[in-house]
Design a protein around this motif. Structure first.
Motif, short mmCIF file in Angstrom:
data_model
loop_
_atom_site.label_atom_id
_atom_site.label_comp_id
_atom_site.label_asym_id
_atom_site.label_seq_id
_atom_site.Cartn_x
_atom_site.Cartn_y
_atom_site.Cartn_z
N PHE A 292 0.86 -1.17 0.00
CA PHE A 292 0.00 0.00 0.00
C PHE A 292 0.90 1.23 0.00
O PHE A 292 1.54 1.53 1.00
N ASN A 293 0.94 1.90 -1.12
CA ASN A 293 1.82 3.07 -1.24
C ASN A 293 1.01 4.33 -0.95
O ASN A 293 0.22 4.77 -1.78
N PHE A 294 1.19 4.85 0.26
CA PHE A 294 0.45 6.06 0.61
C PHE A 294 1.30 6.97 1.49
O PHE A 294 2.35 6.56 2.00
N THR A 295 0.84 8.17 1.64
CA THR A 295 1.56 9.18 2.41
C THR A 295 1.03 9.19 3.83
O THR A 295 -0.17 9.37 4.04
N THR A 296 1.94 8.96 4.78
CA THR A 296 1.55 8.96 6.18
C THR A 296 0.81 10.26 6.52
O THR A 296 1.27 11.34 6.16
N GLY A 297 -0.32 10.12 7.18
CA GLY A 297 -1.09 11.30 7.58
C GLY A 297 -2.18 11.66 6.59
O GLY A 297 -3.21 12.19 6.97
N GLN A 298 -1.94 11.35 5.33
CA GLN A 298 -2.96 11.66 4.33
C GLN A 298 -3.88 10.48 4.07
O GLN A 298 -5.04 10.64 3.72
N GLU A 299 -3.31 9.27 4.20
CA GLU A 299 -4.09 8.06 4.02
C GLU A 299 -3.72 7.06 5.10
O GLU A 299 -2.71 7.22 5.78
N ASP A 300 -4.51 6.02 5.20
CA ASP A 300 -4.17 4.88 6.04
C ASP A 300 -4.82 3.67 5.39
O ASP A 300 -5.48 3.80 4.35
N VAL A 301 -4.59 2.51 6.00
CA VAL A 301 -5.25 1.32 5.45
C VAL A 301 -5.69 0.42 6.59
O VAL A 301 -4.90 0.09 7.49
N ALA A 302 -6.96 0.08 6.58
CA ALA A 302 -7.51 -0.79 7.60
C ALA A 302 -8.01 -2.07 6.94
O ALA A 302 -8.64 -2.02 5.89
N ARG A 303 -7.69 -3.20 7.57
CA ARG A 303 -8.33 -4.43 7.12
C ARG A 303 -9.61 -4.58 7.94
O ARG A 303 -9.61 -4.42 9.16
N VAL A 304 -10.69 -4.84 7.24
CA VAL A 304 -12.00 -4.87 7.90
C VAL A 304 -12.77 -6.13 7.47
O VAL A 304 -12.34 -6.87 6.59
N THR A 305 -13.91 -6.31 8.08
CA THR A 305 -14.78 -7.43 7.69
C THR A 305 -15.51 -7.07 6.41
O THR A 305 -15.55 -5.91 5.99
N LYS A 306 -16.10 -8.08 5.80
CA LYS A 306 -16.87 -7.85 4.59
C LYS A 306 -18.02 -6.86 4.86
O LYS A 306 -18.25 -5.95 4.06
N GLU A 307 -18.67 -7.04 5.99
CA GLU A 307 -19.80 -6.18 6.32
C GLU A 307 -19.36 -4.72 6.43
O GLU A 307 -20.02 -3.82 5.93
N ALA A 308 -18.22 -4.54 7.09
CA ALA A 308 -17.69 -3.18 7.25
C ALA A 308 -17.27 -2.60 5.90
O ALA A 308 -17.48 -1.42 5.62
N PHE A 309 -16.68 -3.46 5.07
CA PHE A 309 -16.24 -3.03 3.74
C PHE A 309 -17.42 -2.51 2.93
O PHE A 309 -17.33 -1.45 2.30
N LEU A 310 -18.51 -3.25 2.96
CA LEU A 310 -19.64 -2.90 2.11
C LEU A 310 -20.23 -1.54 2.47
O LEU A 310 -20.74 -0.84 1.60
N ILE A 311 -20.17 -1.19 3.75
CA ILE A 311 -20.77 0.10 4.13
C ILE A 311 -19.70 1.11 4.59
O ILE A 311 -20.04 2.14 5.17
N CYS A 312 -18.44 0.80 4.33
CA CYS A 312 -17.35 1.71 4.71
C CYS A 312 -17.36 2.02 6.20
O CYS A 312 -17.23 3.18 6.61
N ASN A 313 -17.52 0.99 7.00
CA ASN A 313 -17.54 1.16 8.45
C ASN A 313 -16.12 0.98 8.98
O ASN A 313 -15.57 -0.11 8.93
N SER A 314 -15.54 2.04 9.52
CA SER A 314 -14.15 1.96 9.99
C SER A 314 -14.04 1.82 11.50
O SER A 314 -12.95 1.91 12.06
N THR A 315 -15.16 1.57 12.15
CA THR A 315 -15.13 1.34 13.60
C THR A 315 -14.59 -0.06 13.88
O THR A 315 -15.02 -1.02 13.27
#
Ligand SMILES: *[C@@H]1O[C@H](CO)[C@@H](O)[C@H](O)[C@H]1NC(C)=O
Ligand SMILES: *[C@@H]1O[C@H](CO)[C@@H](O)[C@H](O)[C@H]1NC(C)=O
Ligand SMILES: *[C@@H]1O[C@H](CO)[C@@H](O)[C@H](O)[C@H]1NC(C)=O
Ligand SMILES: *[C@@H]1O[C@H](CO)[C@@H](O)[C@H](O)[C@H]1NC(C)=O
Ligand SMILES: *[C@@H]1O[C@H](CO)[C@@H](O)[C@H](O)[C@H]1NC(C)=O
Ligand SMILES: *[C@@H]1O[C@H](CO)[C@@H](O)[C@H](O)[C@H]1NC(C)=O
Ligand SMILES: *[C@@H]1O[C@H](CO)[C@@H](O)[C@H](O)[C@H]1NC(C)=O
Ligand SMILES: *[C@@H]1O[C@H](CO)[C@@H](O)[C@H](O)[C@H]1NC(C)=O
Ligand SMILES: *[C@@H]1O[C@H](CO)[C@@H](O)[C@H](O)[C@H]1NC(C)=O
Ligand SMILES: *[C@@H]1O[C@H](CO)[C@@H](O)[C@H](O)[C@H]1NC(C)=O
Length: 300
Positions: free
Chosen positions: A63-86
């Motif tokens: 994952f090529n991103f700039t610290t502070g501007q982006e991040d990356v979370a691995r989530v469940t399918k359910e969270a993925f579908l509704i963009c739930n980052s909790t």
């Protein structure tokens, strides 16, 4: 002296051999775009990217991103579908970051900052143990029936739109082919829509609506066809199909650009980049093994 040189050559060969056998494919997520909100409101950007890759157990996602501007979370399918980052499964805030695909199955990633996920910074992949068959398209003149989505049918797909992009990816559609959409009467439908509607999921202007399953839609002309379900959220969740019908019965390597809203990333009919770049590194292990074997035979 000669013996030292032989040993040195052997050591180099052995080193190279070990390097390649432990080498894994590193998939740079999004290629040169990196991991960000896709440019030009290109919502399915990462689905299109993923459809061109083959993810094998042990591979790495970069994952090529700039610290502070982006991040990356691995989530469940359910969270993925509704963009739930909790409560994500894991969260990486420092980029660029490597993520090891150390188990098979489905992985879902989203960007949690701002509204990035809803704007397309999300990725769903399926990791398997071996590369699937890479059958090249065979020239064909007789029309065929294609059951859209195979056994999955026409549903809101578990991995999002990648499912139908993948389904269409290695198929050649010719005039006279029939698409068969299997769905649940009353829970889904099929609308033939414009490219703009496909991209935006705004299908107030659908061209034709089919609400009886199975729906048979014969492809009567060359060009691009776009389909979605008009049920609420279904299109946004990935129940959408784009195909390109070619005139002749000759083989045509399907282009992913038919599925790309902007068409900005590669209107080429070149083979999937992930597969081509992955293949040499997997082959070179064997190649170097051959060199090593020869080295041993020659020097001992
Ligand atoms: C990551 O992104 C930066 C900035 O766009 C770029 O210079 C670099 O080459 C990228 N790294 C990889 C591995 O693609
Ligand atoms: C988002 O995920 C959290 C943690 O799993 C859960 O408690 C919450 O209900 C979810 N939100 C929605 C809208 O589903
Ligand atoms: C990620 O992996 C690549 C290739 O395996 C390596 O070149 C790079 O240094 C790694 N980057 C990080 C941040 O670990
Ligand atoms: C896979 O990697 C994750 C994150 O690095 C780690 O938590 C997990 O234990 C690993 N699983 C296996 C089977 O190695
Ligand atoms: C992931 O791959 C496995 C093995 O090929 C397959 O059985 C499974 O259905 C796939 N899952 C999805 C969601 O495509
Ligand atoms: C290509 O399509 C066939 C079905 O038409 C499928 O069985 C196969 O897995 C696909 N191969 C790839 C690499 O997607
Ligand atoms: C496609 O399906 C229809 C309806 O089942 C059938 O009549 C037709 O023969 C099929 N065509 C092909 C080429 O298999
Ligand atoms: C949807 O498309 C219609 C017709 O093109 C247009 O009038 C309407 O503003 C669009 N709605 C949205 C939310 O973009
Ligand atoms: C859907 O409805 C049509 C017409 O009412 C019917 O012919 C068809 O069998 C139904 N399909 C399914 C899968 O129930
Ligand atoms: C669709 O196929 C035609 C014929 O091969 C080709 O000229 C055209 O560029 C394709 N369109 C897309 C978007 O791939």
């Amino acid at each position: 002296m000669a013996k030292i040189i032989r040993l040195a050559i052997l050591a180099v060969a052995l080193f190279a051999f070990l390097q390649t056998t432990v080498a894994v494919t590193t998939h740079v997520v999004g290629d040169s775009t990196g991991w960000t909100v896709p440019p030009n409101n290109d919502l399915p950007f990462y689905a299109v990217w993923a459809a061109k890759q083959t993810f094998i157990l042990g591979d790495i996602l970069l994952f090529n991103f700039t610290t502070g501007q982006e991040d990356v979370a691995r989530v469940t399918k359910e969270a993925f579908l509704i963009c739930n980052s909790t409560n994500p499964i894991s969260l990486i805030t420092t980029g660029p970051a490597n993520y090891s695909l150390n188990s098979t199955g489905e992985y879902y990633f989203i960007g949690t900052l701002n509204n990035n996920c809803a704007q397309g910074q999300r990725l769903a992949i399926n990791v398997t143990t071996s590369p699937g068959p890479t059958a090249s398209p065979v020239p064909r003149t007789m029309p065929e029936n294609y059951t859209v989505g195979g056994n999955m049918g026409w549903i809101v797909p578990p991995l999002g739109e990648i499912a139908y992009i993948t389904w269409a990816y290695n198929k050649t559609f010719i005039v006279g082919d029939t698409l068969v959409f299997n769905f649940l009467n009353g829970s889904d439908d099929v609308a033939s829509v414009t490219k703009e509607a496909y991209n935006s999921c705004n299908f107030s202007t659908n061209l034709a609506l089919y609400d009886n399953s199975p729906a048979y839609i014969t492809l009567t002309a060359t060009g691009e066809y776009f389909f979605t379900s008009t049920y609420q959220y279904h299109c946004a969740l990935g129940q959408k199909l784009a195909i390109n019908v070619t005139g002749s019965g000759t083989a045509y390597p399907p282009s992913s650009s038919a599925h790309s809203p902007s068409g900005s990333h590669g209107p080429t009919a070149s083979p999937p980049s992930g597969i081509t770049s992955a293949a040499p590194s997997r082959i070179s292990g064997g190649y170097l093994f051959g060199i090593l074997t020869i080295a041993m035979v020659v020097f001992y």
